[in-house]
Write a protein that holds these residues in place. Structure first.
Motif, PDB file in Angstrom:
ATOM      1  N   LEU A   1       0.808  -1.224   0.000  1.00  0.00           N
ATOM      2  CA  LEU A   1       0.000   0.000   0.000  1.00  0.00           C
ATOM      3  C   LEU A   1       0.836   1.266   0.000  1.00  0.00           C
ATOM      4  CD1 LEU A   1      -2.694  -0.772   2.741  1.00  0.00           C
ATOM      5  CD2 LEU A   1      -2.978  -0.877   0.257  1.00  0.00           C
ATOM      6  N   VAL A   2       2.021   1.192   0.578  1.00  0.00           N
ATOM      7  CA  VAL A   2       2.766   2.399   0.910  1.00  0.00           C
ATOM      8  C   VAL A   2       3.261   3.131  -0.348  1.00  0.00           C
ATOM      9  CG1 VAL A   2       5.071   1.351   1.083  1.00  0.00           C
ATOM     10  CG2 VAL A   2       4.431   3.267   2.610  1.00  0.00           C
ATOM     11  N   GLY A   3       3.325   4.442  -0.261  1.00  0.00           N
ATOM     12  CA  GLY A   3       3.905   5.254  -1.318  1.00  0.00           C
ATOM     13  C   GLY A   3       4.773   6.320  -0.678  1.00  0.00           C
ATOM     14  N   PRO A   4       5.529   7.066  -1.474  1.00  0.00           N
ATOM     15  CA  PRO A   4       6.436   8.069  -0.895  1.00  0.00           C
ATOM     16  C   PRO A   4       5.694   9.157  -0.110  1.00  0.00           C
ATOM     17  CG  PRO A   4       6.684   7.929  -3.306  1.00  0.00           C
ATOM     18  CD  PRO A   4       5.622   6.963  -2.929  1.00  0.00           C
ATOM     19  N   GLN A   5       4.406   9.380  -0.424  1.00  0.00           N
ATOM     20  CA  GLN A   5       3.640  10.404   0.303  1.00  0.00           C
ATOM     21  C   GLN A   5       3.042   9.876   1.599  1.00  0.00           C
ATOM     22  OE1 GLN A   5       3.948  13.164  -1.593  1.00  0.00           O
ATOM     23  NE2 GLN A   5       4.886  11.771  -3.008  1.00  0.00           N
ATOM     24  N   SER A   6       3.114   8.542   1.813  1.00  0.00           N
ATOM     25  CA  SER A   6       2.443   7.949   2.972  1.00  0.00           C
ATOM     26  C   SER A   6       3.080   8.402   4.276  1.00  0.00           C
ATOM     27  CB  SER A   6       2.526   6.424   2.912  1.00  0.00           C
ATOM     28  OG  SER A   6       1.906   5.952   1.744  1.00  0.00           O
ATOM     29  N   VAL A   7       2.269   8.372   5.321  1.00  0.00           N
ATOM     30  CA  VAL A   7       2.773   8.607   6.671  1.00  0.00           C
ATOM     31  C   VAL A   7       2.435   7.341   7.471  1.00  0.00           C
ATOM     32  CG1 VAL A   7       2.697  10.078   8.695  1.00  0.00           C
ATOM     33  CG2 VAL A   7       2.274  11.052   6.417  1.00  0.00           C
ATOM     34  N   VAL A   8       3.471   6.750   8.033  1.00  0.00           N
ATOM     35  CA  VAL A   8       3.306   5.418   8.615  1.00  0.00           C
ATOM     36  C   VAL A   8       3.464   5.461  10.124  1.00  0.00           C
ATOM     37  CG1 VAL A   8       4.241   3.073   8.641  1.00  0.00           C
ATOM     38  CG2 VAL A   8       4.181   4.365   6.496  1.00  0.00           C
ATOM     39  N   LYS A   9       2.560   4.746  10.804  1.00  0.00           N
ATOM     40  CA  LYS A   9       2.707   4.548  12.246  1.00  0.00           C
ATOM     41  C   LYS A   9       2.694   3.045  12.477  1.00  0.00           C
ATOM     42  CE  LYS A   9      -0.115   5.230  16.510  1.00  0.00           C
ATOM     43  NZ  LYS A   9       0.836   5.626  17.576  1.00  0.00           N
TER      44      LYS A   9
ATOM     45  N   THR B   1       9.915   2.504   6.057  1.00  0.00           N
ATOM     46  CA  THR B   1      10.288   3.841   5.588  1.00  0.00           C
ATOM     47  C   THR B   1      11.572   3.802   4.764  1.00  0.00           C
ATOM     48  OG1 THR B   1      11.304   4.215   7.735  1.00  0.00           O
ATOM     49  CG2 THR B   1       9.109   5.116   7.402  1.00  0.00           C
ATOM     50  N   ARG B   2      12.516   2.948   5.144  1.00  0.00           N
ATOM     51  CA  ARG B   2      13.756   2.879   4.372  1.00  0.00           C
ATOM     52  C   ARG B   2      13.478   2.378   2.961  1.00  0.00           C
ATOM     53  NH1 ARG B   2      18.052  -0.950   6.638  1.00  0.00           N
ATOM     54  NH2 ARG B   2      18.162  -1.779   4.533  1.00  0.00           N
ATOM     55  N   MET B   3      12.545   1.412   2.838  1.00  0.00           N
ATOM     56  CA  MET B   3      12.247   0.833   1.536  1.00  0.00           C
ATOM     57  C   MET B   3      11.352   1.725   0.682  1.00  0.00           C
ATOM     58  SD  MET B   3      13.789  -1.987   1.138  1.00  0.00           S
ATOM     59  CE  MET B   3      15.188  -2.073   2.230  1.00  0.00           C
ATOM     60  N   SER B   4      10.604   2.639   1.324  1.00  0.00           N
ATOM     61  CA  SER B   4       9.586   3.369   0.565  1.00  0.00           C
ATOM     62  C   SER B   4       9.788   4.877   0.547  1.00  0.00           C
ATOM     63  CB  SER B   4       8.208   3.090   1.167  1.00  0.00           C
ATOM     64  OG  SER B   4       8.137   3.672   2.465  1.00  0.00           O
ATOM     65  N   GLY B   5      10.568   5.385   1.471  1.00  0.00           N
ATOM     66  CA  GLY B   5      10.718   6.831   1.577  1.00  0.00           C
ATOM     67  C   GLY B   5       9.548   7.511   2.251  1.00  0.00           C
ATOM     68  N   ALA B   6       8.641   6.738   2.820  1.00  0.00           N
ATOM     69  CA  ALA B   6       7.494   7.321   3.507  1.00  0.00           C
ATOM     70  C   ALA B   6       7.923   7.973   4.814  1.00  0.00           C
ATOM     71  CB  ALA B   6       6.442   6.252   3.783  1.00  0.00           C
ATOM     72  N   ALA B   7       7.092   8.903   5.294  1.00  0.00           N
ATOM     73  CA  ALA B   7       7.361   9.551   6.578  1.00  0.00           C
ATOM     74  C   ALA B   7       6.790   8.709   7.710  1.00  0.00           C
ATOM     75  CB  ALA B   7       6.725  10.938   6.584  1.00  0.00           C
ATOM     76  N   THR B   8       7.216   8.971   8.907  1.00  0.00           N
ATOM     77  CA  THR B   8       6.656   8.243  10.045  1.00  0.00           C
ATOM     78  C   THR B   8       6.087   9.225  11.058  1.00  0.00           C
ATOM     79  OG1 THR B   8       8.659   8.282  11.374  1.00  0.00           O
ATOM     80  CG2 THR B   8       8.391   6.442   9.824  1.00  0.00           C
ATOM     81  N   THR B   9       5.214   8.678  11.917  1.00  0.00           N
ATOM     82  CA  THR B   9       4.628   9.486  12.968  1.00  0.00           C
ATOM     83  C   THR B   9       4.242   8.570  14.117  1.00  0.00           C
ATOM     84  OG1 THR B   9       2.857  11.044  13.528  1.00  0.00           O
ATOM     85  CG2 THR B   9       2.291   9.257  12.029  1.00  0.00           C
TER      86      THR B   9
ATOM     87  N   GLN C   1      -2.318  11.461  12.321  1.00  0.00           N
ATOM     88  CA  GLN C   1      -1.457  11.921  11.226  1.00  0.00           C
ATOM     89  C   GLN C   1      -1.185  10.816  10.213  1.00  0.00           C
ATOM     90  OE1 GLN C   1       0.006  15.048  10.664  1.00  0.00           O
ATOM     91  NE2 GLN C   1      -1.515  15.619  12.219  1.00  0.00           N
ATOM     92  N   ALA C   2      -1.281   9.577  10.671  1.00  0.00           N
ATOM     93  CA  ALA C   2      -0.840   8.463   9.837  1.00  0.00           C
ATOM     94  C   ALA C   2      -1.856   8.159   8.746  1.00  0.00           C
ATOM     95  CB  ALA C   2      -0.627   7.227  10.701  1.00  0.00           C
ATOM     96  N   THR C   3      -1.342   7.780   7.571  1.00  0.00           N
ATOM     97  CA  THR C   3      -2.251   7.279   6.533  1.00  0.00           C
ATOM     98  C   THR C   3      -2.312   5.755   6.599  1.00  0.00           C
ATOM     99  OG1 THR C   3      -0.451   7.287   4.925  1.00  0.00           O
ATOM    100  CG2 THR C   3      -1.882   9.224   4.986  1.00  0.00           C
ATOM    101  N   ILE C   4      -1.197   5.144   7.015  1.00  0.00           N
ATOM    102  CA  ILE C   4      -1.179   3.691   7.211  1.00  0.00           C
ATOM    103  C   ILE C   4      -0.746   3.411   8.641  1.00  0.00           C
ATOM    104  CG2 ILE C   4      -0.070   1.523   6.538  1.00  0.00           C
ATOM    105  CD1 ILE C   4       0.402   2.780   3.770  1.00  0.00           C
ATOM    106  N   LEU C   5      -1.568   2.647   9.359  1.00  0.00           N
ATOM    107  CA  LEU C   5      -1.194   2.238  10.710  1.00  0.00           C
ATOM    108  C   LEU C   5      -1.077   0.728  10.724  1.00  0.00           C
ATOM    109  CD1 LEU C   5      -3.750   4.509  10.975  1.00  0.00           C
ATOM    110  CD2 LEU C   5      -2.933   4.457  13.329  1.00  0.00           C
ATOM    111  N   GLN C   6       0.141   0.248  10.937  1.00  0.00           N
ATOM    112  CA  GLN C   6       0.281  -1.198  11.101  1.00  0.00           C
ATOM    113  C   GLN C   6       0.333  -1.499  12.585  1.00  0.00           C
ATOM    114  OE1 GLN C   6       3.107  -3.388   8.712  1.00  0.00           O
ATOM    115  NE2 GLN C   6       3.355  -4.957  10.304  1.00  0.00           N
TER     116      GLN C   6
END
Ligand SMILES: Nc1ncnc2c1ncn2[C@@H]1O[C@H](COP(=O)(O)OP(=O)(O)OP(=O)(O)O)[C@@H](O)[C@H]1O
Ligand SMILES: [Mg+2]
Lengths: 314, 273
Positions: free
Chosen positions: A68-76, A96-104, A109-114
């Motif tokens: 799902l993740v993209g460079p614009q994603s924010v991941v928690k 984040t290392r593999m996708s360049g996504a931001a974290t929170t 704030q997160a678009t994807i929460l795992q």
């Protein structure tokens, strides 16, 4: 004589691979995910890929997140409510290392929460996707060890035995015993195991604004609760399902009540409590106003009438 | 022989038989297990409120016929109809699996000789009965309790044991739990596969009494398989005799048992005397 290096000869990785998965794996995972969303609660088999972490450590959730993740994603990433456990930190760093996504650590704030074992306290919104890690996707496991037979039972909506287990609990103990992974009926059709979230979190799946994806890496199954879908824990109409009773528990750091707590043994032998949702606790400690929560400050759930007062059967 | 002596001849009432169609009608049933032919061209009819006995030596296909009638296994050939609202004239053997399941759950009850086949030994006895209602969607706990209690009482099970698991009950009590489970949804057809074999004689007599009472009160059509001609004599209005998967003789119980025509039936009856 040309000085071509190996790197120059190789196709740039980004052409066919992003966020660790190759394009084929990503496409397959996305198709399976779409199917899972189209049939709420139905367990869709998928080809679970090898990842640089061991099966059983969140590989199912990780694959879905990577797809799902993209460079614009924010991941928690959450592990039992906490953002800072080694496991959560590892997964977060990898994604984040593999996708360049931001974290929170801010749930809103997160678009994807795992997450493993928890759903945040703040009400998730439509723009968010919750990915739950699932150790065992099969709610029928306890009553039917043969998985092809279990598959047939799902097809027939043959859940009599699951209800029988609840009946037996009421006869013997006068209450429902199952703590985490409380079996729940999705969209009036399929019974799911909502992953080992506490009972406290199960109602949060009901008519939720966000999408929930549940994925098991070892068992190679994924399933979904789409936004605004009915989810009901299995309960007899005259003996309502109950969430954990933590009414008298108060967080020792923030003084907050009516949120899910971890119990801590204190030095003097007594028990202390602290918020399980560390992102929520951070906000309160920092003086930032948290978003609306599923349970309000009196402990009332945000869908009126969904949770009912306890009944002790005869 | 059994201790049952209060044998009462129930004449088939011709006007009733003419007026009512049979509840159960099976024709040309065939079942193979690999190279073994377990059931070969078996036809039978059972009227509402009638008890049909099935006798025959071990391996003659009696249990196999019962499994076909219970829609537990696919048949290789034959037609099978039940005179039930919504299902009249339909060959049940050709229905989809989920339709067969519906017929089986709502309209057919079965008691096996081996209680392990019919019961969940580790669950409560009341739960074994309540499960039938759970399958049909009953979701009130108090209703389930009441229904389980009522069915267990009807099958004369001691109610102070209703929450004990069958595992720790006596053989007779286990059969009563099976019976309560079988009648929980008030089926029209009850299938009994050696329901009293293995019980001691006095317990057997009591279970048979219960069966007779139930049959009268619920107006059930019953197919009962038994080795024991005494049991058949006590319960059955009519009998079919099976050998090598075929029906070799059929008739009123007294006719067949007192004056057998077929050579094999003669042997069978005399062996038991
Ligand atoms: N599941 C099965 N697989 C293979 N063969 C079977 C199976 N069930 C029954 N049979 C065979 O079919 C034949 C009929 O068996 P069935 O159990 O119907 O006989 P029965 O009349 O009930 O015998 P008994 O009086 O011993 O119970 C036997 O030869 C048996 O070995
Ligand atoms: Mg048999």
């Amino acid at each position: 004589m040309s000085h071509s290096t190996l790197a120059a000869l190789a196709t740039p990785r980004a052409d066919y691979s992003y966020a660790f998965l190759d394009a084929f794996a990503r496409r397959e995972l996305r198709r399976r995910t779409l199917k899972a969303i189209a049939i709420p609660g139905y367990q869709v088999p998928y080809a679970s890929r090898e990842l640089p972490i061991a099966r059983g450590w969140g590989t199912g959730g990780l694959q879905v997140s990577l797809a799902l993740v993209g460079p614009q994603s924010v991941v928690k990433v959450i592990d039992q409510g906490a953002d800072d456990s080694v496991n959560a930190a590892n997964l977060r760093r990898f994604i984040t290392r593999m996708s360049g996504a931001a974290t929170t650590t801010d749930a809103l704030q997160a678009t994807i929460l795992q997450s493993r074992h928890r759903i945040p306290e703040e009400i998730l919104r439509e723009y968010q996707t919750l990915v739950l890690q699932v150790p065992d996707p099969e709610p029928l496991r306890a009553v039917q060890s043969d998985s092809s037979r279990a598959h047939q039972m799902h097809a027939d909506a043959d859940y009599g035995q699951m209800w029988l287990v609840l009946y037996e609990q009421l006869v013997r103990y006068r209450q429902y015993l199952q703590g985490a992974s409380y079996p729940s009926l999705v969209n009036g059709r399929y019974v799911i195991s909502p992953s080992p979230i506490p009972r406290w979190d199960t109602p949060k799946l009901h008519q939720a604004a966000h999408l929930t994806l549940l994925a098991a890496g070892r068992e190679k199954r994924l399933y979904a609760v789409p936004p605004y879908t009915d989810v009901y824990p299995l309960e007899f109409t005259d003996v309502p399902f109950q969430v954990e009773d933590q009414r008298d528990w108060r967080c020792r750091h923030t003084g907050v009540q009516h949120k899910f707590m971890n119990e801590l043994p204190l030095a003097d032998g007594s028990a202390g409590y602290e918020l399980s949702d560390s992102g929520y606790q951070q906000k309160i400690t920092a003086g930032t106003a948290p978003g609306a929560t599923y349970y309000d400050d009196q402990g009332n759930f945000y869908h009126d009438g969904y949770l009912k007062p306890p009944v002790r059967p005869e | 022989m059994t201790a049952i002596s209060n044998h009462r001849f129930v004449p088939n009432d011709p006007p009733r038989l003419v007026a009512t169609p049979p509840l159960l009608r099976a024709q040309g049933l065939v079942k193979h297990y690999g190279r073994i032919t377990a059931v070969q061209d078996v036809s039978l009819e059972v009227y509402p409120g009638e008890v049909l006995g099935v006798v025959g030596e071990s391996g003659s296909g009696k249990s196999s016929v019962l499994r076909l009638l219970n829609l537990e296994e696919p048949a290789d050939a034959g037609t099978y109809t039940l005179e039930l609202p919504g299902w009249q004239g339909q060959n049940l053997l050709r229905l989809e699996r989920f339709q067969q399941r519906e017929v089986q759950i709502l309209h057919i009850g079965i008691v096996y000789q081996n209680p392990h086949l019919g019961l969940r030994m580790r669950y409560t006895s009341s739960g074994n009965v309540a499960e039938r209602l759970l399958i049909t969607g009953e979701r009130r706990y108090s209703t389930l309790r009441a229904a389980a209690r009522a069915s267990l009482a009807t099958s004369e099970f001691p109610l102070d044991r209703m929450d004990d698991p069958p595992r720790i009950l006596s053989g007779g009590m286990q059969q009563r739990v099976q019976l309560a489970r079988a009648i929980a949804l008030r089926p029209r057809l009850l299938l009994l596969d050696e329901p009293t074999t293995g019980l001691d004689v006095s317990v057997q007599a009591m279970v048979l009494d219960t069966l007779k009472r139930l049959q009268r009160e619920l107006h059930l059509a019953i197919v009962i398989v038994s080795h024991d001609l005494g049991v058949i004599r006590t319960l059955a209005d009519r009998v079919i005799v099976m050998r090598h998967g075929r029906v070799v003789e059929t008739g009123l119980t007294d006719q067949v048992l007192e004056d057998p025509q077929d050579a094999y039936t003669q042997q069978l009856v005399h062996a038991k005397l």
